[in-house]
Write a protein that holds these residues in place. Structure first.
Motif, short mmCIF file in Angstrom:
data_model
loop_
_atom_site.label_atom_id
_atom_site.label_comp_id
_atom_site.label_asym_id
_atom_site.label_seq_id
_atom_site.Cartn_x
_atom_site.Cartn_y
_atom_site.Cartn_z
N ARG A 55 0.83 -1.20 0.00
CA ARG A 55 0.00 0.00 0.00
C ARG A 55 0.87 1.25 0.00
NH1 ARG A 55 -2.08 -1.84 5.05
NH2 ARG A 55 -1.73 0.31 5.66
N LEU A 56 0.41 2.26 -0.70
CA LEU A 56 1.14 3.52 -0.78
C LEU A 56 1.25 4.18 0.59
CD1 LEU A 56 2.48 5.77 -2.43
CD2 LEU A 56 0.19 6.66 -2.90
N ASP A 57 0.19 4.14 1.37
CA ASP A 57 0.22 4.77 2.68
C ASP A 57 1.23 4.11 3.62
OD1 ASP A 57 -1.52 2.54 2.83
OD2 ASP A 57 -2.49 3.35 4.61
N ALA A 58 1.49 2.83 3.44
CA ALA A 58 2.50 2.16 4.25
C ALA A 58 3.90 2.67 3.92
CB ALA A 58 2.43 0.65 4.04
N ALA A 59 4.17 2.88 2.65
CA ALA A 59 5.48 3.41 2.23
C ALA A 59 5.68 4.82 2.76
CB ALA A 59 5.59 3.39 0.70
N VAL A 60 4.65 5.65 2.64
CA VAL A 60 4.73 7.02 3.14
C VAL A 60 4.92 7.03 4.65
CG1 VAL A 60 3.45 9.18 3.40
CG2 VAL A 60 3.40 7.97 1.23
N GLY A 61 4.21 6.16 5.35
CA GLY A 61 4.32 6.08 6.80
C GLY A 61 5.73 5.74 7.26
N VAL A 62 6.37 4.79 6.60
CA VAL A 62 7.74 4.42 6.95
C VAL A 62 8.69 5.60 6.75
CG1 VAL A 62 9.70 2.98 6.24
CG2 VAL A 62 7.47 1.94 6.59
N LEU A 63 8.52 6.30 5.65
CA LEU A 63 9.40 7.44 5.38
C LEU A 63 9.19 8.58 6.38
CD1 LEU A 63 9.19 7.39 1.51
CD2 LEU A 63 11.12 6.70 2.93
N PHE A 64 7.96 8.83 6.76
CA PHE A 64 7.70 9.87 7.76
C PHE A 64 8.24 9.45 9.12
CE2 PHE A 64 3.90 11.99 5.43
CZ PHE A 64 4.79 12.64 4.60
N GLU A 65 8.15 8.17 9.46
CA GLU A 65 8.72 7.68 10.72
C GLU A 65 10.23 7.86 10.75
OE1 GLU A 65 7.57 3.69 11.70
OE2 GLU A 65 5.44 4.15 11.51
N LEU A 66 10.88 7.71 9.60
CA LEU A 66 12.32 7.91 9.52
C LEU A 66 12.69 9.37 9.76
CD1 LEU A 66 13.45 5.73 6.48
CD2 LEU A 66 14.19 5.53 8.84
N GLY A 67 11.78 10.28 9.44
CA GLY A 67 12.05 11.69 9.65
C GLY A 67 11.99 12.57 8.41
N PHE A 68 11.61 11.99 7.28
CA PHE A 68 11.45 12.81 6.07
C PHE A 68 10.25 13.72 6.24
CE2 PHE A 68 13.89 9.29 4.22
CZ PHE A 68 14.81 9.99 3.46
N GLU A 69 10.36 14.92 5.71
CA GLU A 69 9.26 15.89 5.81
C GLU A 69 8.35 15.85 4.60
OE1 GLU A 69 10.77 19.73 6.76
OE2 GLU A 69 11.77 19.01 8.57
N GLY A 70 8.79 15.28 3.51
CA GLY A 70 7.99 15.19 2.30
C GLY A 70 8.46 14.03 1.43
N VAL A 71 7.60 13.61 0.54
CA VAL A 71 7.92 12.53 -0.40
C VAL A 71 7.40 12.94 -1.77
CG1 VAL A 71 7.86 10.72 1.34
CG2 VAL A 71 5.82 11.24 0.04
N LYS A 72 7.92 12.29 -2.80
CA LYS A 72 7.44 12.49 -4.16
C LYS A 72 6.91 11.16 -4.65
CE LYS A 72 8.95 14.00 -8.71
NZ LYS A 72 10.08 14.45 -9.52
N VAL A 73 5.68 11.16 -5.16
CA VAL A 73 5.06 9.94 -5.67
C VAL A 73 4.94 10.06 -7.18
CG1 VAL A 73 3.04 8.44 -5.58
CG2 VAL A 73 3.78 9.64 -3.52
N VAL A 74 5.46 9.07 -7.90
CA VAL A 74 5.36 9.03 -9.36
C VAL A 74 4.76 7.71 -9.78
CG1 VAL A 74 7.27 10.63 -9.73
CG2 VAL A 74 7.73 8.20 -9.65
N ARG A 75 4.21 7.72 -10.96
CA ARG A 75 3.58 6.50 -11.47
C ARG A 75 4.50 5.73 -12.35
NH1 ARG A 75 -2.20 5.47 -14.02
NH2 ARG A 75 -2.51 3.69 -12.72
#
Length: 75
Positions: A55-75
């Protein structure tokens, strides 16, 4: 690179905004962590395989837990 390596590199300030994209060969999402380092830019499991998030939200959650403030999602 695994989660621990990513955490250390993020704290050192050598990683840029992570990119999440759909996996080419199966359903799921993979994370690329580019920056000033010599490691494999793909987020990996503890066994060294590319980590595929169902799931996309799982990937974003892991990155935010690491401390990233933003992510870029591409198809």
């Amino acid at each position: 690179m695994n989660i621990k390596e990513a955490e250390i590199l993020l704290q050192a300030g050598v990683l840029v905004t992570p990119v999440i994209k759909q996996h080419d060969q199966c359903d799921g999402w993979i994370v690329t962590l580019a920056g000033k380092h010599k490691l494999n830019p793909m987020l990996e499991t503890a066994r060294g395989h590319v980590r595929v998030f169902k799931r996309l939200d799982a990937a974003v959650g892991v990155l935010f837990e690491l401390g990233f403030e933003g992510v870029k999602v591409v198809r």
